[in-house]
Design an enzyme around this catalytic site. Structure first.
Site, PDB file in Angstrom:
ATOM      1  N   ALA A   1       0.871  -1.172   0.000  1.00 21.75           N
ATOM      2  CA  ALA A   1       0.000   0.000   0.000  1.00 21.75           C
ATOM      3  C   ALA A   1       0.908   1.222   0.000  1.00 21.75           C
ATOM      4  CB  ALA A   1      -0.868  -0.011   1.253  1.00 21.75           C
TER       5      ALA A   1
ATOM      6  N   GLY B   1       0.333  -5.014   0.708  1.00 21.85           N
ATOM      7  CA  GLY B   1      -0.862  -4.926  -0.140  1.00 21.85           C
ATOM      8  C   GLY B   1      -0.648  -5.581  -1.502  1.00 21.85           C
TER       9      GLY B   1
ATOM     10  N   GLU C   1      -1.206  -9.190  -0.938  1.00 22.90           N
ATOM     11  CA  GLU C   1      -2.644  -9.369  -0.662  1.00 22.90           C
ATOM     12  C   GLU C   1      -3.439  -9.316  -1.968  1.00 22.90           C
ATOM     13  OE1 GLU C   1      -2.633  -6.194   2.392  1.00 22.90           O
ATOM     14  OE2 GLU C   1      -3.623  -7.646   3.687  1.00 22.90           O
TER      15      GLU C   1
ATOM     16  N   GLU D   1       4.205  -5.711   6.875  1.00 20.02           N
ATOM     17  CA  GLU D   1       3.481  -4.668   7.630  1.00 20.02           C
ATOM     18  C   GLU D   1       3.947  -4.557   9.073  1.00 20.02           C
ATOM     19  OE1 GLU D   1       2.156  -6.760   5.532  1.00 20.02           O
ATOM     20  OE2 GLU D   1       0.581  -5.810   4.351  1.00 20.02           O
TER      21      GLU D   1
HETATM   22  N1  COA Z   1       4.687   3.231  -0.264  1.00 17.29           N
HETATM   23  C1  COA Z   1       5.177   4.407  -0.714  1.00 17.29           C
HETATM   24  N2  COA Z   1       6.418   4.554  -1.166  1.00 17.29           N
HETATM   25  C2  COA Z   1       7.202   3.486  -1.177  1.00 17.29           C
HETATM   26  C3  COA Z   1       6.778   2.219  -0.727  1.00 17.29           C
HETATM   27  C4  COA Z   1       5.442   2.113  -0.259  1.00 17.29           C
HETATM   28  N3  COA Z   1       4.947   0.958   0.184  1.00 17.29           N
HETATM   29  N4  COA Z   1       7.780   1.339  -0.849  1.00 17.29           N
HETATM   30  C5  COA Z   1       8.805   2.015  -1.360  1.00 17.29           C
HETATM   31  N5  COA Z   1       8.467   3.303  -1.556  1.00 17.29           N
HETATM   32  C6  COA Z   1       9.296   4.369  -2.146  1.00 17.29           C
HETATM   33  C7  COA Z   1      10.480   4.715  -1.269  1.00 17.29           C
HETATM   34  O1  COA Z   1      10.132   5.688  -0.322  1.00 17.29           O
HETATM   35  C8  COA Z   1      11.462   5.243  -2.279  1.00 17.29           C
HETATM   36  O2  COA Z   1      11.066   6.559  -2.593  1.00 17.29           O
HETATM   37  P1  COA Z   1      12.156   7.683  -2.952  1.00 17.29           P
HETATM   38  O3  COA Z   1      12.883   7.168  -4.144  1.00 17.29           O
HETATM   39  O4  COA Z   1      11.356   8.901  -3.164  1.00 17.29           O
HETATM   40  O5  COA Z   1      13.026   7.762  -1.729  1.00 17.29           O
HETATM   41  C9  COA Z   1      11.203   4.389  -3.507  1.00 17.29           C
HETATM   42  O6  COA Z   1       9.884   3.858  -3.320  1.00 17.29           O
HETATM   43  C10 COA Z   1      12.156   3.244  -3.713  1.00 17.29           C
HETATM   44  O7  COA Z   1      12.236   2.502  -2.491  1.00 17.29           O
HETATM   45  P2  COA Z   1      13.622   1.889  -1.980  1.00 17.29           P
HETATM   46  O8  COA Z   1      13.325   1.189  -0.727  1.00 17.29           O
HETATM   47  O9  COA Z   1      14.653   2.951  -1.981  1.00 17.29           O
HETATM   48  O10 COA Z   1      13.960   0.868  -3.159  1.00 17.29           O
HETATM   49  P3  COA Z   1      14.534  -0.604  -3.088  1.00 17.29           P
HETATM   50  O11 COA Z   1      14.621  -1.080  -4.491  1.00 17.29           O
HETATM   51  O12 COA Z   1      15.760  -0.631  -2.238  1.00 17.29           O
HETATM   52  O13 COA Z   1      13.453  -1.472  -2.321  1.00 17.29           O
HETATM   53  C11 COA Z   1      11.270  -2.321  -1.798  1.00 17.29           C
HETATM   54  C12 COA Z   1      12.199  -1.667  -2.869  1.00 17.29           C
HETATM   55  C13 COA Z   1       9.893  -2.376  -2.376  1.00 17.29           C
HETATM   56  C14 COA Z   1      11.786  -3.718  -1.475  1.00 17.29           C
HETATM   57  C15 COA Z   1      11.299  -1.461  -0.518  1.00 17.29           C
HETATM   58  O14 COA Z   1      11.013  -0.118  -0.872  1.00 17.29           O
HETATM   59  C16 COA Z   1      10.281  -1.858   0.528  1.00 17.29           C
HETATM   60  O15 COA Z   1      10.516  -2.774   1.278  1.00 17.29           O
HETATM   61  N6  COA Z   1       9.166  -1.116   0.585  1.00 17.29           N
HETATM   62  C17 COA Z   1       8.179  -1.255   1.633  1.00 17.29           C
HETATM   63  C18 COA Z   1       7.290  -2.416   1.396  1.00 17.29           C
HETATM   64  C19 COA Z   1       6.286  -2.505   2.499  1.00 17.29           C
HETATM   65  O16 COA Z   1       6.590  -2.443   3.660  1.00 17.29           O
HETATM   66  N7  COA Z   1       5.043  -2.653   2.097  1.00 17.29           N
HETATM   67  C20 COA Z   1       3.978  -2.808   3.026  1.00 17.29           C
HETATM   68  C21 COA Z   1       3.330  -1.501   3.238  1.00 17.29           C
HETATM   69  S1  COA Z   1       2.051  -1.673   4.419  1.00 17.29           S
END
Ligand code: COA
Length: 646
Positions: free
Chosen positions: A61, A100, A103, A123
């Site tokens: 999400a 999400g 999900e 989460e």
């Molecule tokens: N919502 C909003 N923004 C998100 C996001 C999310 N769930 N997940 C990542 N982003 C954004 C980051 O803030 C970053 O933004 P920026 O470039 O402006 O700083 C960009 O996406 C890239 O993320 P980053 O973590 O730097 O890239 P990565 O390739 O190293 O890792 C993921 C990618 C998806 C593995 C990692 O971002 C992650 O674990 N995200 C969270 C996932 C999560 O917890 N989801 C559940 C949400 S309830």
């Protein structure tokens, strides 16, 4: 268009395109709702393939929306609409399907993944539980033990593990979309996950063991216990009730202090290396030299090897070199045993050792991790300038010395930078990138790229005694000593810190690390006039008695085998020092102890900020959380203070 619907013969391809990570924002939810309506309306569509543009499947999400009230359509409704569709939906997963995203994929009727894809429900690491059916659908696809590990542990699993467990149906052997089309052409039915039976617990003992391990590791973080409860409910409740409970719990947690703190750290960690210089072309780094094979040097060498670099380790004589080489082997072998290094021989083939600095003539970067002494560091840097290429970067791993002064001994000081790793270097996440005044812009951009390649969370620090982290650390150590003088005892201070969420109290930590190094440093600083004569002498007196901590069998505590005991001798020393300073003991509550510790951290953090040593308050939080075990779910000292003061 954030969500695009295209036709391919009798099939529809629905593509989510919301860079950078296809987070489910309002636009995505609206687009998906429209896609369901369109594909249901077009009668000749036989099946729908759901895929994502760019580097990854939906990574969750949109966390940026979490501080605002939710706006319909909500993700659970979108997923319910997909699950209830009259034609099969196939999720096509590449990159990471997280939160999400997973999900959503579980709401589809079938799942196809790339061999390198990963999926998880992280989460809990954001202080939440899944809020769109994750706790209810996952245990219908995989056994309860794995569901528990994923939901309450938060770590993603590989595509192969997901396939073996039943979470995905097919791993693509070639083109991912084509694999999905091959599947639909063979004919697949609608198979709503919610209509399946819960797979249940296969082994009660294992389920309980996983729960208790996770709870222990969670310390004060609430979401883990809440996630375990949510899954337990989902295992026995009718699915509609479980979904409603899950959603209500998710919404409640979303506005909790811990979830806000964890979101703060999540974004702060991603902002810490944003800098105009980071956009410049970095210098290419393939070969790294490491000077010094002690714990730190060997740790840095091992880390660089694990992350694909060729490493040359230098020590001053054969005996030390052999010991250093063995330390590297030990770290690598342990990592290999834990399955973290698929090809140990290939890693070792990139490792060289030498006693002659000439072996560094081809190095792109050299990191020194020798004794913390200015004269020694300068000698190493002067020597390095003679043998390395003029464009090679020279880094010091010093944890407090003046990097400007170290750089100044070079003819070209723009090559010098501080890379302050934390021990054990291959495990601790933090890297303080210390910028001397003379540093070249492309040396900074190279350090940023290196930090990411090493899997570290990098933070820029200006030059000062101890940089961001050790400055704040030393301020709260001093405050802990003051608390003893004022009437608290080490056991109480440590217990208050543990209750707050630190894994270990400040005195237990000193016992673990050894008191002798800090003692030597204090003596030197006193001689240099950098330490006031009136400082608290309790730790010095422990050292004078040979109480160096655990390694000497006594320190702030007494040790009897594995037992940690309060020490009468230490209590006497504290009482004597208290008397010498003309103080009378008063009683403290644990809250008062923590308030003083946090207050001292906050005060020093403000000074670090005001002096421009840290670029932002959130950088300080990132440092303290990743390098000094400040509880992540409190958001770091600046965030916690803001909360306490507001
Ligand atoms: N919502 C909003 N923004 C998100 C996001 C999310 N769930 N997940 C990542 N982003 C954004 C980051 O803030 C970053 O933004 P920026 O470039 O402006 O700083 C960009 O996406 C890239 O993320 P980053 O973590 O730097 O890239 P990565 O390739 O190293 O890792 C993921 C990618 C998806 C593995 C990692 O971002 C992650 O674990 N995200 C969270 C996932 C999560 O917890 N989801 C559940 C949400 S309830």
């Amino acid at each position: 268009m954030t969500v695009l619907v295209e036709r391919r013969g009798a099939y529809a391809i629905v593509t989510i395109d919301n860079p950078p990570v296809n987070a489910v924002s309002l636009a995505v939810r609206q687009g998906l709702m429209a896609a369901v309506a369109q594909t249901e309306a077009e009668k000749d569509i036989a099946a729908v393939v759901l895929s994502c543009a760019g580097r990854t499947f939906v990574a969750g999400a949109d966390v940026k929306e979490f501080d605002k009230p939710p706006v319909a359509p909500h993700l659970p409704d979108v997923i319910a609409a997909i699950e209830a569709a009259s034609k099969p939906w196939i999720a096509v997963i590449h990159g990471t399907a997280l939160g999400g995203g997973l999900e959503l994929a579980m709401g589809c009727h079938h799942r196809v993944a790339d061999a390198t894809a990963r999926m998880g429900l992280p989460e809990v690491t954001l202080g939440l539980i899944p809020g769109a059916g994750g706790t209810v659908r996952l245990p219908r696809l995989v056994d309860a033990e794995l569901a528990l590990t994923m939901i309450a542990g938060g770590k993603p699993i590989s595509a192969q593990k997901a396939k073996d467990a039943g979470l995905i149906d097919v791993i693509a052997d070639g083109d991912l979309l084509q694999t999905a089309f091959d599947l639909v052409t063979r004919g697949v039915a609608c198979r709503p996950t919610l209509a399946m039976h819960v797979r249940g617990v296969t082994n009660d003992g294992a389920f309980e063991k996983i729960s208790s391990d996770l709870l222990r590791k969670a310390r004060g973080q609430h979401s883990v216990a809440v996630a375990i409860d949510a899954l337990k409910r989902a295992l026995i409740m009718p699915e509609a009730d479980a979904l409603a409970e899950e959603r209500a719990t998710f919404l409640e947690l979303k506005t909790s202090d811990q979830a806000r703190a964890l979101r703060h750290i999540f974004f702060a960690e991603r902002a810490s290396l944003v800098d105009p210089r980071a956009k410049l072309s970095p210098r290419p780094i393939e070969r790294i030299g490491v000077i010094g094979g002690g714990t730190m040097g060997a740790g840095i060498a091992s880390l660089c090897l694990m992350r694909g670099f060729a490493v040359t380790l230098i020590e001053r004589d054969m005996t030390s070199l052999q010991a250093g080489g063995e330390r590297v082997h030990t770290v690598l072998e342990a990592s290999s045993k834990r399955g973290l290094l698929p090809d140990l021989d290939a890693v070792l083939a990139r490792f060289r050792t030498a006693t002659d600095y000439a072996a560094l003539s081809d190095a792109d970067l050299v990191i020194e991790a020798v004794f913390e002494d200015m004269a020694v560091k300068k000698q190493v840097f002067t020597e390095l300038e003679k043998v390395t290429r003029p464009d090679a970067i020279l880094a010091t791993n010093t944890s407090y010395l003046d990097v400007n002064e170290i750089a100044s001994c070079l003819r070209d000081p723009s090559r010098a930078i501080g890379l302050h790793f934390f021990s054990p270097a291959h495990i601790m996440k933090l890297l303080e990138i210390v910028l001397p005044e003379s540093v070249a812009d492309d040396v900074v951009s190279t350090a940023v790229k290196l930090s990411k390649k090493l899997g570290k969370i990098g933070v820029f620090s200006g030059v000062c005694d101890g940089f961001i982290g050790n400055r704040i650390m030393s301020a709260y150590r001093t405050e802990a000593d003051r608390l003893l003088i004022d009437g608290a005892d080490p056991e109480q201070v440590d217990a208050a810190m543990r209750d707050y969420g630190f894994p270990i109290g400040v005195f237990e930590m000193q016992d673990l690390a050894g008191l002798d190094i800090a003692w030597a440093m204090r003596k030197r600083r006193l001689a240099e006039g950098k330490l006031s004569q009136g400082y608290i002498r309790i730790a010095d007196r422990l050292c004078e008695l040979g109480r160096f901590g655990r390694k000497s069998g006594a320190g702030w505590y007494d040790y009897d085998g594995t037992k940690v005991l309060p020490s009468g001798a230490v209590a006497t020393i504290i009482a004597e020092e208290r008397q010498a300073m003309g103080k009378t003991a008063v009683a403290f509550s644990n809250e008062e102890v923590m308030s003083r510790i946090l207050g001292a951290m906050h005060l020093e953090a403000q000074a670090v900020l005001a002096e421009g040593i840290a670029r932002s308050a959130q950088d300080i939080d990132v440092v303290m959380v990743n390098g000094y075990s400040f509880p992540r779910w409190k958001g770091g000292p600046m965030f916690a203070a803001q909360d306490r003061l507001s």
